[in-house]
Scaffold this motif. Structure first.
Motif, PDB file in Angstrom:
ATOM      1  N   GLY A 134      -5.182   3.458   9.530  1.00 39.17           N
ATOM      2  CA  GLY A 134      -5.484   2.277   8.650  1.00 39.17           C
ATOM      3  C   GLY A 134      -4.360   1.632   8.203  1.00 39.17           C
ATOM      4  N   GLU A 135      -4.333   0.503   7.608  1.00 35.32           N
ATOM      5  CA  GLU A 135      -3.195  -0.118   6.866  1.00 35.32           C
ATOM      6  C   GLU A 135      -2.550   0.561   5.692  1.00 35.32           C
ATOM      7  OE1 GLU A 135      -4.171  -3.903   5.694  1.00 35.32           O
ATOM      8  OE2 GLU A 135      -4.791  -4.937   7.849  1.00 35.32           O
ATOM      9  N   SER A 136      -1.092   0.546   6.001  1.00 36.56           N
ATOM     10  CA  SER A 136      -0.609   1.333   4.595  1.00 36.56           C
ATOM     11  C   SER A 136      -0.589   0.801   3.427  1.00 36.56           C
ATOM     12  CB  SER A 136       1.039   1.254   5.077  1.00 36.56           C
ATOM     13  OG  SER A 136       1.095   2.025   6.181  1.00 36.56           O
ATOM     14  N   VAL A 137      -0.541   1.397   2.461  1.00 34.81           N
ATOM     15  CA  VAL A 137      -0.609   1.036   0.897  1.00 34.81           C
ATOM     16  C   VAL A 137       0.506   1.221   0.280  1.00 34.81           C
ATOM     17  CG1 VAL A 137      -2.081   1.036  -1.136  1.00 34.81           C
ATOM     18  CG2 VAL A 137      -3.152   1.040   0.969  1.00 34.81           C
ATOM     19  N   LYS A 138       1.381   0.482  -0.422  1.00 34.05           N
ATOM     20  CA  LYS A 138       2.654   0.835  -1.026  1.00 34.05           C
ATOM     21  C   LYS A 138       2.267   0.494  -2.612  1.00 34.05           C
ATOM     22  CE  LYS A 138       5.662  -0.438   2.566  1.00 34.05           C
ATOM     23  NZ  LYS A 138       6.855  -1.099   3.022  1.00 34.05           N
ATOM     24  N   VAL A 139       2.801   1.499  -3.342  1.00 33.61           N
ATOM     25  CA  VAL A 139       2.840   1.552  -4.841  1.00 33.61           C
ATOM     26  C   VAL A 139       4.035   1.967  -5.480  1.00 33.61           C
ATOM     27  CG1 VAL A 139       1.642   3.732  -4.642  1.00 33.61           C
ATOM     28  CG2 VAL A 139       1.021   2.139  -6.591  1.00 33.61           C
ATOM     29  N   ARG A 140       4.071   1.361  -6.660  1.00 34.79           N
ATOM     30  CA  ARG A 140       5.435   1.703  -7.251  1.00 34.79           C
ATOM     31  C   ARG A 140       4.935   2.213  -8.722  1.00 34.79           C
ATOM     32  NH1 ARG A 140      10.570  -2.063  -8.015  1.00 34.79           N
ATOM     33  NH2 ARG A 140      10.646  -1.384  -5.745  1.00 34.79           N
ATOM     34  N   LEU A 141       5.468   3.292  -9.183  1.00 35.72           N
ATOM     35  CA  LEU A 141       5.151   4.134 -10.493  1.00 35.72           C
ATOM     36  C   LEU A 141       6.191   4.101 -11.289  1.00 35.72           C
ATOM     37  CD1 LEU A 141       3.048   5.599  -7.996  1.00 35.72           C
ATOM     38  CD2 LEU A 141       2.209   6.493 -10.153  1.00 35.72           C
ATOM     39  N   ALA A 142       5.946   3.893 -12.714  1.00 29.66           N
ATOM     40  CA  ALA A 142       7.241   4.196 -13.693  1.00 29.66           C
ATOM     41  C   ALA A 142       6.851   5.604 -14.186  1.00 29.66           C
ATOM     42  CB  ALA A 142       7.212   3.218 -14.613  1.00 29.66           C
ATOM     43  N   GLU A 143       7.768   6.169 -14.909  1.00 29.19           N
ATOM     44  CA  GLU A 143       7.548   7.565 -15.766  1.00 29.19           C
ATOM     45  C   GLU A 143       6.357   7.422 -16.569  1.00 29.19           C
ATOM     46  OE1 GLU A 143      10.786   9.127 -17.691  1.00 29.19           O
ATOM     47  OE2 GLU A 143      12.078   9.224 -16.192  1.00 29.19           O
ATOM     48  N   GLY A 144       5.441   8.291 -16.395  1.00 27.84           N
ATOM     49  CA  GLY A 144       4.415   8.570 -17.300  1.00 27.84           C
ATOM     50  C   GLY A 144       3.197   7.608 -16.955  1.00 27.84           C
ATOM     51  N   GLN A 145       3.436   6.752 -15.828  1.00 25.87           N
ATOM     52  CA  GLN A 145       2.461   5.702 -15.563  1.00 25.87           C
ATOM     53  C   GLN A 145       1.254   6.505 -14.710  1.00 25.87           C
ATOM     54  OE1 GLN A 145       3.763   2.532 -13.187  1.00 25.87           O
ATOM     55  NE2 GLN A 145       1.830   1.215 -13.625  1.00 25.87           N
ATOM     56  N   GLN A 146      -0.022   6.124 -14.932  1.00 27.90           N
ATOM     57  CA  GLN A 146      -1.117   6.581 -14.195  1.00 27.90           C
ATOM     58  C   GLN A 146      -1.829   5.528 -13.500  1.00 27.90           C
ATOM     59  OE1 GLN A 146      -3.730   9.203 -16.333  1.00 27.90           O
ATOM     60  NE2 GLN A 146      -1.922  10.106 -17.456  1.00 27.90           N
ATOM     61  N   ILE A 147      -2.016   5.422 -12.139  1.00 31.96           N
ATOM     62  CA  ILE A 147      -2.576   4.448 -11.355  1.00 31.96           C
ATOM     63  C   ILE A 147      -3.573   4.948 -10.367  1.00 31.96           C
ATOM     64  CG2 ILE A 147      -1.923   2.686  -9.335  1.00 31.96           C
ATOM     65  CD1 ILE A 147       0.758   2.570 -10.503  1.00 31.96           C
ATOM     66  N   ASP A 148      -4.759   4.403 -10.349  1.00 32.94           N
ATOM     67  CA  ASP A 148      -5.792   4.583  -9.212  1.00 32.94           C
ATOM     68  C   ASP A 148      -5.291   3.598  -8.069  1.00 32.94           C
ATOM     69  OD1 ASP A 148      -8.734   5.483 -10.811  1.00 32.94           O
ATOM     70  OD2 ASP A 148      -6.704   6.089 -11.599  1.00 32.94           O
ATOM     71  N   VAL A 149      -5.506   4.049  -6.895  1.00 32.74           N
ATOM     72  CA  VAL A 149      -5.279   3.187  -5.695  1.00 32.74           C
ATOM     73  C   VAL A 149      -6.213   3.553  -4.580  1.00 32.74           C
ATOM     74  CG1 VAL A 149      -3.654   5.134  -4.604  1.00 32.74           C
ATOM     75  CG2 VAL A 149      -3.436   2.656  -3.886  1.00 32.74           C
ATOM     76  N   GLU A 150      -6.690   2.711  -3.740  1.00 27.11           N
ATOM     77  CA  GLU A 150      -7.732   2.881  -2.713  1.00 27.11           C
ATOM     78  C   GLU A 150      -6.729   2.666  -1.485  1.00 27.11           C
ATOM     79  OE1 GLU A 150     -10.874   0.244  -3.081  1.00 27.11           O
ATOM     80  OE2 GLU A 150     -11.594   0.947  -4.642  1.00 27.11           O
ATOM     81  N   VAL A 151      -7.333   3.654  -0.561  1.00 30.56           N
ATOM     82  CA  VAL A 151      -6.785   3.315   0.865  1.00 30.56           C
ATOM     83  C   VAL A 151      -8.096   3.539   1.791  1.00 30.56           C
ATOM     84  CG1 VAL A 151      -4.650   4.784   0.480  1.00 30.56           C
ATOM     85  CG2 VAL A 151      -6.599   5.773   0.945  1.00 30.56           C
ATOM     86  N   VAL A 152      -7.895   2.527   2.932  1.00 29.16           N
ATOM     87  CA  VAL A 152      -9.034   2.146   3.654  1.00 29.16           C
ATOM     88  C   VAL A 152      -9.015   3.217   4.911  1.00 29.16           C
ATOM     89  CG1 VAL A 152     -10.308   0.543   4.955  1.00 29.16           C
ATOM     90  CG2 VAL A 152      -9.440  -0.280   2.858  1.00 29.16           C
ATOM     91  N   ALA A 153     -10.017   4.135   5.219  1.00 26.74           N
ATOM     92  CA  ALA A 153     -10.309   5.067   6.209  1.00 26.74           C
ATOM     93  C   ALA A 153     -11.095   4.126   7.439  1.00 26.74           C
ATOM     94  CB  ALA A 153     -11.048   6.054   6.021  1.00 26.74           C
ATOM     95  N   PRO A 154     -10.254   3.717   8.337  1.00 28.10           N
ATOM     96  CA  PRO A 154     -11.019   2.953   9.621  1.00 28.10           C
ATOM     97  C   PRO A 154     -12.165   3.590  10.175  1.00 28.10           C
ATOM     98  CG  PRO A 154      -8.839   3.789  10.121  1.00 28.10           C
ATOM     99  CD  PRO A 154      -8.996   4.035   8.920  1.00 28.10           C
ATOM    100  N   ALA A 155     -12.857   2.804  10.793  1.00 22.21           N
ATOM    101  CA  ALA A 155     -13.977   3.725  11.687  1.00 22.21           C
ATOM    102  C   ALA A 155     -13.039   4.441  13.055  1.00 22.21           C
ATOM    103  CB  ALA A 155     -15.052   2.493  12.436  1.00 22.21           C
TER     104      ALA A 155
END
Length: 346
Positions: free
Chosen positions: A179-200
């Motif tokens: 699948g396509e790559s997902v890039k994310v940046r986190l700072a100290e103490g940050q909490q993030i939800d992220v979705e990644v797509v699993a291809p068929a």
């Protein structure tokens, strides 16, 4: 912390390494102790020079030789300076979990207390990333989710995963389809939800089908070549074995009849010679009884062999290929008390 205090703590660190019986309980040679002390000294100087990567490496090597809490604390501090908060948490935990006894130096006890306090302050700074998998392949057994090139366990999906501050990259793959790559940046103490797509998953490649080839049509032969010759060569061999089996059968039946008559005679003799059917050992009646039993066994075996031989004759002879389909065989068997035989037209 001033340079003078740094140098003082360095001296205490090396002193504790030299004098602690608890940590060195399993260290048996001076060379190992000296190497650990030297690495810790070099690591502390690198730390003071802000060369945190080199300091962390040297502290880790020294801790591998001597698992002292003072070394683990400094390794954790170097990791914090490098922004590797997840690894620093583990180093602090090693210092906290160090087993201390009454003989442990005060420097070790202080290092353990410092590690516990610094760990409490560090944990809120560690970012957390919650990964949710969507797409057609999210339930596929070959699903693989990579975080910064490292595959995550399935139990890490959908929960907050501790990560270091900074940039991270995720992507999912299913049975060879990425699948396509997902890039994310986190700072100290940050909490993030992220979705990644699993291809068929990619469809399985079908095996190539060989083109059908129609053989050329030819006129069928009027006769199978060599069939009569094969029949003529096979028939004499099978019939020969049929005659052998028949001969054995006749001989067996003859033996059974003759020994059966003799057994009957011996039985009558034993009956006459043994009053009240009790035969005295060594008497003629006892000998006649023994002969009767032997002859009876031989007679039974003869009948069995004779029956099997005649059955074998019938099977072998009547299943043999015929060289003359119009002529049928005529067979007759005769048995007499003195023998037997086979007569007929073959």
């Amino acid at each position: 912390m001033t340079p003078r205090r740094h140098l003082g703590s360095l001296a205490l660190l090396t002193f504790a390494l030299l004098r602690s019986p608890a940590v060195f309980a399993q260290v048996t040679d001076d060379a190992t102790r000296n190497l650990a002390r030297d690495l810790a000294s070099q690591a502390k100087l690198a730390f003071l020079a802000h060369d945190y990567a080199h300091a962390r490496d040297l502290f880790h090597r020294a801790y591998t030789l001597v698992p002292a809490p003072t070394i683990a604390v400094y390794e954790a501090r170097a990791l914090v300076k490098l922004g590797k908060l997840v690894a620093a948490e583990e180093a602090y935990m090693r210092a906290v979990r160090t087993s201390l006894d009454a003989g442990s130096p005060e420097q070790f006890r202080k290092a353990s207390r410092d590690a516990e306090a610094e760990l409490l302050a560090l944990r809120p700074r560690i970012p957390r990333l919650t990964i949710h998998v969507t797409g057609a392949g999210r339930e596929h057994p070959s699903l693989s989710v990579l975080l910064d090139g490292t595959e995550l366990s399935g139990v890490a999906l959908g929960v907050g995963v501790p990560v270091d501050p900074g940039d991270h990259e995720l992507h999912a793959s299913v049975s060879g389809a990425a699948g396509e790559s997902v890039k994310v940046r986190l700072a100290e103490g940050q909490q993030i939800d992220v979705e990644v797509v699993a291809p068929a998953p990619e469809p399985a490649a079908e095996a190539p089908v060989a083109p059908s080839v129609t053989p050329p049509r030819t006129a069928p032969p009027s006769r199978a070549p060599g069939r009569a010759a094969i029949a003529r060569s096979a028939a004499p061999t099978q019939k020969t074995w049929a005659f052998v089996a028949g001969g054995i059968g006749i001989a067996g039946l003859g033996t059974g009849v003759v020994t059966g008559l003799l057994a009957t005679s011996k039985y009558a003799e034993a009956k006459d010679s043994c009053p009240n059917r009790v035969c005295v050992e060594g008497s003629g009646g006892a000998d006649a009884l023994a002969s009767f039993r032997t002859l009876r066994t031989v007679s039974t075996v003869g009948y069995v062999v004779g029956g099997l031989g005649l059955v074998g004759f019938g099977v072998l002879y009547f299943t043999a290929p015929s060289t003359n389909p119009d002529a049928g065989p005529t067979v007759s068997l005769w048995v007499a008390p003195a023998g037997g035989g086979v007569a007929g037209k073959f």
